[in-house]
Design an enzyme around this catalytic site. Structure first.
Site, short mmCIF file in Angstrom:
data_model
loop_
_atom_site.label_atom_id
_atom_site.label_comp_id
_atom_site.label_asym_id
_atom_site.label_seq_id
_atom_site.Cartn_x
_atom_site.Cartn_y
_atom_site.Cartn_z
N GLY A 10 -1.70 4.50 1.55
CA GLY A 10 -0.81 4.78 0.42
C GLY A 10 -1.26 6.04 -0.31
CG LEU A 12 -5.09 4.81 -5.78
CD1 LEU A 12 -5.80 6.02 -6.40
CD2 LEU A 12 -4.88 3.73 -6.86
CB ILE A 37 -2.02 -8.73 -0.31
CG1 ILE A 37 -0.78 -8.11 -0.96
CG2 ILE A 37 -2.99 -7.68 0.20
CD1 ILE A 37 -1.11 -7.38 -2.27
CB ALA A 60 1.48 -2.76 -5.88
CE1 TYR A 125 4.64 -2.24 -10.14
CE2 TYR A 125 5.07 -1.00 -12.16
CZ TYR A 125 4.28 -1.24 -11.04
OH TYR A 125 3.14 -0.51 -10.84
CE LYS A 129 0.45 -3.49 -10.30
NZ LYS A 129 -0.27 -3.31 -9.01
#
Ligand SMILES: NC(=O)c1ccc[n+]([C@@H]2O[C@H](COP(=O)([O-])OP(=O)(O)OC[C@H]3O[C@@H](n4cnc5c(N)ncnc54)[C@H](OP(=O)(O)O)[C@@H]3O)[C@@H](O)[C@H]2O)c1
Length: 294
Positions: A10, A12, A37, A60, A125, A129
């Site tokens: 990804g 990051l 995940i 994510a 979202y 999170k």
């Protein structure tokens, strides 16, 4: 350190892999093809087999419109996925670094949010999170939950598949000669190599907990665009977009600037002003005059 990076290809994740490798750690990168995940068994089996001492989760579901359309899937990935990783990390005695977001706040403040400010997400979202944060904090003592904001890097964001804000601005300037950008939403653009280096630094300590982790300072998207054009000497007419010009399909915080209070308290805040991260990204010399000072 033996480090598993989840979401390793990804935006990051790619820089996190690089930063730990540069630090001399053994890095085990996991893409979505290697681990799901949302599936507890997949997570447990993978981490048991690899036995890392540190797990960094950058995975994510973070396309905000898609999260509104598929709230169950967003919860499965962002909340239960985080719990699965925390449980598996606990079982093997590993530490978990979990990346979260400024979108846990509603943006009603006008000064930077610190870790003590109460969250109040506006979207699916943000809610999923935040639930992920709570699961991690409730499941595993050895955790670092890091909230960040408006990240950009050399690897493209897979969830938003396309251009990052900087690339989009430069493309629009070239094609149209005039660009209109909102001046009413404030963030801190944060370069992924800088965030990755901060994650490495934090992983060396045992002060577990919740941390805000963004570049220093703040700007509106308009000011971000102005700085991009100034640093690249782009000839363009930049205008402030009208309030109804780009109606948001999903509510977003108007102000989600974060203060890295926890990192500063520990004396390990490695972030520079956001303009420096942008200069590095663009390959511009530090002596180039900055356009934005807010
Ligand atoms: N982008 C921003 O501006 C921003 C701002 C604040 C916080 N954040 C947070 O920063 C983190 C990293 O964002 P990013 O921009 O680097 O994201 P990204 O480029 O979309 O990368 C996410 C990675 O996670 C993988 N992934 C997605 N769902 C998965 C699942 N269910 N199981 C395993 N792997 C999965 C993706 O693989 P596939 O693409 O193959 O599915 C991808 O490799 C996220 O936690 C996000 O919430 C982002």
């Amino acid at each position: 350190m033996k480090v598993v990076v989840v979401g390793s290809n990804g935006q990051l994740g790619s820089d996190v892999v690089r930063a730990f490798a540069d630090n001399g750690d053994e890095v085990l990168p996991l893409t979505h093809a290697d681990i799901e995940i949302a599936d507890g068994e997949s997570v447990t089996n993978k981490l048991r087999a690899l036995e890392p001492s540190l797990v960094v989760n950058t995975a994510a579901m973070h396309h905000v419109e898609n999260c509104e359309l598929q709230p169950e899937r967003a919860f499965a990935v962002n909340a239960l996925g985080a719990r699965n990783l925390a449980r598996a990390a606990r079982d093997i005695g590993a530490t978990l670094v979990h990346v979260s977001t400024d979108y846990v706040f509603d943006g009603s403040k006008v000064s930077p949010y610190d870790e003590g400010d109460p969250p109040r997400p506006l979207s699916v979202y943000g809610n999923t999170k935040l639930a992920g944060e709570y699961f991690v904090r409730a499941t595993l003592d050895q955790h670092f939950v890091l909230r960040t904001s408006a990240i950009y890097g050399k690897s493209h964001c897979r969830a938003k598949s396309g251009l990052n804000f900087i690339q989009l601005m430069l493309k629009l300037a070239k094609e149209r000669g005039e660009v209109r950008v909102v001046d009413s939403e404030f963030v801190t653009p944060t370069a992924t190599p800088d965030l990755a280096r901060q994650i490495v630094a934090l992983s060396r300590c045992e002060n577990y907990g919740l941390y805000h982790a963004t570049a220093e300072g703040a700007c509106s998207w308009f000011e971000f665009a102005r700085e991009i054009f100034a640093l690249t000497n782009t000839k363009v007419t930049l205008k402030v977009a009208g309030p109804d010009e780009f109606p948001a399909k999903v509510p977003r915080p108007k102000y989600s600037v974060l203060e890295n209070r926890g990192l500063k308290r520990l004396g390990i805040n490695t972030f520079a002003p956001w303009q420096e991260g942008l200069r590095d990204y663009l390959g511009v010399s530090p002596s180039h005059t900055a356009a934005v000072t807010r």
